[in-house]
Design a protein around this motif. Sequence first.
Motif, PDB file in Angstrom:
ATOM      1  N   SER B   8     -50.909  54.440  11.665  1.00 14.18           N
ATOM      2  CA  SER B   8     -51.804  53.420  11.118  1.00 14.18           C
ATOM      3  C   SER B   8     -51.394  52.057  11.662  1.00 14.18           C
ATOM      4  O   SER B   8     -50.360  51.527  11.271  1.00 14.18           O
ATOM      5  CB  SER B   8     -51.733  53.409   9.590  1.00 14.18           C
ATOM      6  OG  SER B   8     -52.162  54.636   9.068  1.00 14.18           O
ATOM      7  N   PRO B   9     -52.210  51.462  12.537  1.00 12.87           N
ATOM      8  CA  PRO B   9     -51.857  50.133  13.065  1.00 12.87           C
ATOM      9  C   PRO B   9     -51.876  49.060  11.989  1.00 12.87           C
ATOM     10  O   PRO B   9     -51.171  48.055  12.113  1.00 12.87           O
ATOM     11  CB  PRO B   9     -52.935  49.867  14.114  1.00 12.87           C
ATOM     12  CG  PRO B   9     -53.545  51.172  14.395  1.00 12.87           C
ATOM     13  CD  PRO B   9     -53.407  51.993  13.158  1.00 12.87           C
ATOM     14  N   SER B  10     -52.685  49.261  10.954  1.00 13.94           N
ATOM     15  CA  SER B  10     -52.788  48.238   9.920  1.00 13.94           C
ATOM     16  C   SER B  10     -53.097  48.868   8.564  1.00 13.94           C
ATOM     17  O   SER B  10     -53.608  49.987   8.475  1.00 13.94           O
ATOM     18  CB  SER B  10     -53.869  47.215  10.287  1.00 13.94           C
ATOM     19  OG  SER B  10     -55.127  47.838  10.346  1.00 13.94           O
ATOM     20  N   LEU B  11     -52.747  48.101   7.529  1.00 10.01           N
ATOM     21  CA  LEU B  11     -52.972  48.531   6.157  1.00 10.01           C
ATOM     22  C   LEU B  11     -53.206  47.287   5.311  1.00 10.01           C
ATOM     23  O   LEU B  11     -52.475  46.296   5.443  1.00 10.01           O
ATOM     24  CB  LEU B  11     -51.742  49.282   5.643  1.00 10.01           C
ATOM     25  CG  LEU B  11     -51.730  49.702   4.174  1.00 10.01           C
ATOM     26  CD1 LEU B  11     -52.781  50.773   3.933  1.00 10.01           C
ATOM     27  CD2 LEU B  11     -50.349  50.221   3.766  1.00 10.01           C
ATOM     28  N   SER B  12     -54.207  47.354   4.445  1.00 13.17           N
ATOM     29  CA  SER B  12     -54.515  46.226   3.579  1.00 13.17           C
ATOM     30  C   SER B  12     -54.493  46.698   2.130  1.00 13.17           C
ATOM     31  O   SER B  12     -55.124  47.708   1.799  1.00 13.17           O
ATOM     32  CB  SER B  12     -55.894  45.655   3.929  1.00 13.17           C
ATOM     33  OG  SER B  12     -56.181  44.534   3.129  1.00 13.17           O
ATOM     34  N   VAL B  13     -53.754  45.983   1.269  1.00 10.34           N
ATOM     35  CA  VAL B  13     -53.665  46.349  -0.147  1.00 10.34           C
ATOM     36  C   VAL B  13     -53.787  45.094  -1.005  1.00 10.34           C
ATOM     37  O   VAL B  13     -53.579  43.974  -0.526  1.00 10.34           O
ATOM     38  CB  VAL B  13     -52.352  47.085  -0.476  1.00 10.34           C
ATOM     39  CG1 VAL B  13     -52.225  48.365   0.325  1.00 10.34           C
ATOM     40  CG2 VAL B  13     -51.170  46.179  -0.252  1.00 10.34           C
ATOM     41  N   GLN B  14     -54.107  45.318  -2.276  1.00  8.07           N
ATOM     42  CA  GLN B  14     -54.188  44.226  -3.228  1.00  8.07           C
ATOM     43  C   GLN B  14     -52.811  43.937  -3.828  1.00  8.07           C
ATOM     44  O   GLN B  14     -51.994  44.846  -4.032  1.00  8.07           O
ATOM     45  CB  GLN B  14     -55.151  44.575  -4.362  1.00  8.07           C
ATOM     46  CG  GLN B  14     -56.608  44.397  -4.050  1.00  8.07           C
ATOM     47  CD  GLN B  14     -56.975  43.007  -3.616  1.00  8.07           C
ATOM     48  OE1 GLN B  14     -57.423  42.804  -2.497  1.00  8.07           O
ATOM     49  NE2 GLN B  14     -56.772  42.030  -4.501  1.00  8.07           N
ATOM     50  N   GLU B  15     -52.578  42.675  -4.081  1.00 11.98           N
ATOM     51  CA  GLU B  15     -51.345  42.264  -4.743  1.00 11.98           C
ATOM     52  C   GLU B  15     -51.163  43.064  -6.032  1.00 11.98           C
ATOM     53  O   GLU B  15     -52.114  43.274  -6.799  1.00 11.98           O
ATOM     54  CB  GLU B  15     -51.401  40.777  -5.062  1.00 11.98           C
ATOM     55  CG  GLU B  15     -50.162  40.239  -5.743  1.00 11.98           C
ATOM     56  CD  GLU B  15     -50.239  38.739  -6.002  1.00 11.98           C
ATOM     57  OE1 GLU B  15     -51.300  38.132  -5.739  1.00 11.98           O
ATOM     58  OE2 GLU B  15     -49.227  38.170  -6.453  1.00 11.98           O
ATOM     59  N   GLY B  16     -49.928  43.533  -6.255  1.00 12.43           N
ATOM     60  CA  GLY B  16     -49.620  44.286  -7.460  1.00 12.43           C
ATOM     61  C   GLY B  16     -49.772  45.790  -7.307  1.00 12.43           C
ATOM     62  O   GLY B  16     -49.213  46.548  -8.106  1.00 12.43           O
ATOM     63  N   ARG B  17     -50.507  46.214  -6.289  1.00  8.08           N
ATOM     64  CA  ARG B  17     -50.696  47.646  -6.076  1.00  8.08           C
ATOM     65  C   ARG B  17     -49.582  48.194  -5.198  1.00  8.08           C
ATOM     66  O   ARG B  17     -48.725  47.467  -4.707  1.00  8.08           O
ATOM     67  CB  ARG B  17     -52.050  47.894  -5.421  1.00  8.08           C
ATOM     68  CG  ARG B  17     -53.232  47.298  -6.192  1.00  8.08           C
ATOM     69  CD  ARG B  17     -53.392  47.931  -7.548  1.00  8.08           C
ATOM     70  NE  ARG B  17     -53.829  49.318  -7.486  1.00  8.08           N
ATOM     71  CZ  ARG B  17     -55.106  49.704  -7.494  1.00  8.08           C
ATOM     72  NH1 ARG B  17     -56.056  48.821  -7.565  1.00  8.08           N
ATOM     73  NH2 ARG B  17     -55.410  50.987  -7.447  1.00  8.08           N
ATOM     74  N   ILE B  18     -49.609  49.492  -4.972  1.00  5.13           N
ATOM     75  CA  ILE B  18     -48.601  50.124  -4.135  1.00  5.13           C
ATOM     76  C   ILE B  18     -49.027  50.098  -2.675  1.00  5.13           C
ATOM     77  O   ILE B  18     -50.194  50.301  -2.351  1.00  5.13           O
ATOM     78  CB  ILE B  18     -48.334  51.581  -4.603  1.00  5.13           C
ATOM     79  CG1 ILE B  18     -47.210  52.218  -3.783  1.00  5.13           C
ATOM     80  CG2 ILE B  18     -49.613  52.411  -4.495  1.00  5.13           C
ATOM     81  CD1 ILE B  18     -46.769  53.576  -4.319  1.00  5.13           C
ATOM     82  N   SER B  19     -48.071  49.817  -1.802  1.00  2.27           N
ATOM     83  CA  SER B  19     -48.275  49.945  -0.358  1.00  2.27           C
ATOM     84  C   SER B  19     -47.491  51.171   0.106  1.00  2.27           C
ATOM     85  O   SER B  19     -46.311  51.317  -0.254  1.00  2.27           O
ATOM     86  CB  SER B  19     -47.754  48.723   0.392  1.00  2.27           C
ATOM     87  OG  SER B  19     -48.471  47.561   0.067  1.00  2.27           O
TER      88      SER B  19
END
Lengths: 113, 114
Positions: B8-19
Amino acid sequence: DAGITQSPRHKVTETGTPVTLRCHQTENHRYMYWYRQDPGHGLRLIHYSYGVKDTDKGEVSDGYSVSRSKTEDFLLTLESATSSQTSVYFCAISESGQGETQYFGPGTRLLVL
Amino acid sequence: DQQVKQNSPSLSVQEGRISILNCDYTNSMFDYFLWYKKYPAEGPTFLISISSIKDKNEDGRFTVFLNKSAKHLSLHIVPSQPGDSAVYFCAAGGSGGSNYKLTFGKGTLLTVNP
């Protein structure tokens, strides 16, 4: 933070000229490494040293040479710079090698015109 | 032959969630694994490591899981913070005689949105 400095931090040079990058550490670590980072390639090992005057090649060593005359200094030389050597160069150190974490310097951004 | 892969070249998540960042390797001789974080214009910073004799290592918000049978490791960041936005590199070492060399993946750019 590990005491690693690299000089220069930025350099622009012309094709065919020799270039020397310096890595200096204050940690007295035995192992030192030179990597390059390019888009789409991650970090690739150029050369490494396992002691004073003891060096060996990494996976992308063509066109590069290294020297280590003192524990604290590891020099990377581009004998005759080419545009394909435009990259960001990172030095790293580790204390004993096997199973040891490598700690990286801040990098040198090199542009070969 | 890419021995360490970050697909995965990139990943976007919301603050507070799990990455969750993933890494696969092909060389069964690797016996330790590391994660590095890299901000723009800085050198990679060591984050966490794991030996092949373990399947989990935890350090604060960061946990690395190793599945040797699947040759897969993952980095979990909980909770994710905007300051975690960076490129994350997976690295592996211990391949046979050259057991002090690290082989790096190409990196995954994590973006944590406020």
